[in-house]
Structures are given as structure tokens and as C-alpha cells.
Design a protein around this motif. Sequence first.
Motif, PDB file in Angstrom:
ATOM      1  N   GLU A  37     -28.433 -29.357 -60.230  1.00 34.47           N
ATOM      2  CA  GLU A  37     -27.673 -30.608 -60.323  1.00 34.47           C
ATOM      3  C   GLU A  37     -27.089 -30.711 -61.723  1.00 34.47           C
ATOM      4  O   GLU A  37     -27.818 -30.637 -62.717  1.00 34.47           O
ATOM      5  N   LEU A  38     -25.775 -30.888 -61.794  1.00 36.41           N
ATOM      6  CA  LEU A  38     -25.065 -30.791 -63.063  1.00 36.41           C
ATOM      7  C   LEU A  38     -24.161 -32.000 -63.266  1.00 36.41           C
ATOM      8  O   LEU A  38     -23.445 -32.419 -62.352  1.00 36.41           O
ATOM      9  N   PHE A  39     -24.215 -32.565 -64.476  1.00 33.48           N
ATOM     10  CA  PHE A  39     -23.265 -33.583 -64.914  1.00 33.48           C
ATOM     11  C   PHE A  39     -22.377 -32.954 -65.984  1.00 33.48           C
ATOM     12  O   PHE A  39     -22.874 -32.247 -66.866  1.00 33.48           O
ATOM     13  N   ILE A  94     -14.185 -23.741 -60.263  1.00 31.31           N
ATOM     14  CA  ILE A  94     -15.142 -22.798 -60.853  1.00 31.31           C
ATOM     15  C   ILE A  94     -16.558 -23.147 -60.410  1.00 31.31           C
ATOM     16  O   ILE A  94     -17.339 -22.280 -60.001  1.00 31.31           O
ATOM     17  N   LEU A  95     -16.898 -24.429 -60.456  1.00 23.39           N
ATOM     18  CA  LEU A  95     -18.244 -24.855 -60.072  1.00 23.39           C
ATOM     19  C   LEU A  95     -18.490 -24.668 -58.579  1.00 23.39           C
ATOM     20  O   LEU A  95     -19.629 -24.429 -58.156  1.00 23.39           O
ATOM     21  N   ARG A 118     -21.128 -33.685 -60.885  1.00 25.57           N
ATOM     22  CA  ARG A 118     -20.310 -34.889 -61.047  1.00 25.57           C
ATOM     23  C   ARG A 118     -19.672 -34.859 -62.423  1.00 25.57           C
ATOM     24  O   ARG A 118     -20.251 -34.330 -63.382  1.00 25.57           O
ATOM     25  N   PHE A 119     -18.471 -35.429 -62.524  1.00 27.75           N
ATOM     26  CA  PHE A 119     -17.749 -35.473 -63.788  1.00 27.75           C
ATOM     27  C   PHE A 119     -17.732 -36.894 -64.338  1.00 27.75           C
ATOM     28  O   PHE A 119     -17.671 -37.870 -63.581  1.00 27.75           O
ATOM     29  N   ASP A 164     -20.393 -45.611 -72.574  1.00 26.90           N
ATOM     30  CA  ASP A 164     -21.065 -46.337 -71.497  1.00 26.90           C
ATOM     31  C   ASP A 164     -20.786 -45.720 -70.133  1.00 26.90           C
ATOM     32  O   ASP A 164     -21.029 -46.329 -69.102  1.00 26.90           O
ATOM     33  N   ASN A 165     -20.284 -44.483 -70.129  1.00 23.95           N
ATOM     34  CA  ASN A 165     -19.895 -43.861 -68.876  1.00 23.95           C
ATOM     35  C   ASN A 165     -20.741 -42.641 -68.531  1.00 23.95           C
ATOM     36  O   ASN A 165     -20.450 -41.936 -67.582  1.00 23.95           O
ATOM     37  N   LEU A 166     -21.779 -42.369 -69.328  1.00 21.84           N
ATOM     38  CA  LEU A 166     -22.650 -41.248 -69.012  1.00 21.84           C
ATOM     39  C   LEU A 166     -23.524 -41.592 -67.809  1.00 21.84           C
ATOM     40  O   LEU A 166     -23.805 -42.756 -67.540  1.00 21.84           O
TER      41      LEU A 166
END
Length: 353
Positions: free
Chosen positions: A48-50, A64-65, A74-75, A81-83
Amino acid sequence: MKALIISWAGGEALRSLTQDRSILLLPVANRSLLEHQVALLTGCGIRELFVVAKRGAEEELGPILDSWEDLSYRFFTPVADNLPVVLDPATLVVLLGPLITDLDLARALAFHRERGAKATLILHAVRQHPRCSLVLTDGRGRVTRVLPRVPAGGEMARTAGGLYILEADLLPYLTEMLVAGKEEEICPRLLAAGIPVYGFPVDEYWLQLEDPAAYLQVHRDTLHGRTRLKPEGTELSPGIWCGRGVKLASGVRLEPPVILGDGVELKEGVRVAESVLGAGTYVDVGTEVLGSVLQDNCYLGKGVQARGIIMGEGTIVAGGAVLRPGILLAPQSVISRDSLLGGAFNHFSCLGD
């Protein structure tokens, strides 16, 4: 277990190579930086990647992912405050900026768990560096003190930066510093709050691609087998990697190590030594490319001499030009016939008619 890649931090001196695209697309040995970093993370079981990147980066990086099976992602845009807020307890590997490393991440994670750490800094060896802090630890690896600068004298010391292992509940506490790339503030803040911080020393390959010299260095190290990065292509003979559809005319001299991307075409009498040529690059008769990195779709005319340079994607160099060590050509650069360029990584984009 989850990971967070913050592409916004670091690599400013190489931004001209990616222009308005993400630094994660920067090619290293003809594979994107993102591919190398995801290979490191998935190699220890992360699924699981952010990704924190500029707005619209998902269109560039998503394909690519998608090539990794069982990887969800997720991007997020680089706003404090958006992490992502990780609601369930989780260990989070945080990777900042354009880092290439052979770190045994599984060992580092085991160390983190065994110590019951809330935060583990990956400590790599450096000599005196104006932006590096010296991290001191006790016998069990717990961080006891951080000095603001690595002392002079030329001796190796341990510093942190580029990769962290955090328990997810610390993320909101560190969000602003992570997004802004203010790594020097992370450890002092944690120590001041009484949070147990540990340092895991790494002796494997570690290089931050913070400037053109480092970008050339990682390619030299890859070519000579000093990293575990896998060059793109098939090794046709010792030290010669070729992609699909490479065309080599008679009299071409390839002096290993060399990496040639898909569709590279080298005409009669071309000499290539200790270099990486990106896909679709065309090199005309009698040209020499030595100790250089050429990105995709470059064109070099007849009799060009290129030594120790970095050439951005789609660059055109007309015949007879001499490019001496220390040149970085931005993508789509145009260099006129018989030009003479050189310097300590001077940046050029257009010269001549």
C-alpha cells in the motif's frame, strides 16, 4: 505495512531534466526513479503506497505503478493538511526525494520492531556536509543527541535523511516538516517530545540525487556494478546491455560498460564508452560518447564529441560540436554545428541559429 513517497523534497538542481514533470520520472539506467524506489519498497512486502506529488502527477506516474501486481496506491498534492491520515495502526516507511539505495529494508523494519521504536532514522555515512546533522546513539541504537553539523576533519560520521520508519500516529505530528523537506527539524522535535527514536546504520549503497554530479555518479556506479540496480535491457556480452531493436552499423565500438535503450541507432565509426543512451537515440557517423548519460530520443550529428555530460530528452546536437565535461543540456535543447561547450555543470538549452 505502508509506504509514503514524498517526491516534492530534494533534487532541485535536476529539475531542468524533468521540466514540469515529476522528479520521480527521472531516468536512472533507463528506468524511472519511481520504478527503482517501488522495487525497494515492494521487496520487503509493502503493498500500500501513498505518493505526494504535484497536481496531475497521477496521469504520469499511475501507469508505472499499475505494472506492480497487488500494489494499491493513492496520490496527494504537497499541501501540509492534505497528507493521508492513517486511521488504523500501521508502520509507515517514508521516502523523501530522489534517493537511490541498496538498503536491506526488511532488516531495518525488524530493528524498528525489536526496539519498540516509534521512529527509526536510517543513518548513512557522510563526510563534512553543510546540510547534514550528526546523529549520536547509545549501545542499543537509541538516538541520544543531534549535533547541528557534521564536524570538520574528514572523518566519516552518521547522519539521517531521505528514509524514515515511523509509526503512523506520528504522521500528523510531522506533516509540515515532511512536506517542506525540513528533515533537520524532524529528530530534534521528536526528542524534545520524549518520543523514542532509534537509528539504524546502513552501509549499503546510498546516494541522494541532489545535483548533476550525483546523477552522473549513480550511472557510473550502476555501470560498474557498485549498486544492485538492474539496467534496462539484455546483457548481450559482459558489460553491454541492449534494449530491443538496437541497430549497430559496421565499425561501431562499444567499450563496456554501456547501456543502450530500445531502438538506439549507432552509425559507422561511432564510439561509446562507459555511457547510458536512452531509447530512440540516434548517433551519426564518427561521433564519440564517453562517460555520459543521454536520455531518450536524443540526436547527435556527425563527428560530435561528448564527454562527461548529461543530455536531456529530445536534445539535438549538430555535427562537429564538442561537449566537454560538466554540461547539462535541458530536454529539447538545440546545439548548433561546431559549437564548443564546457564547464562545471553549466546548463544550456539553445545555442546557435
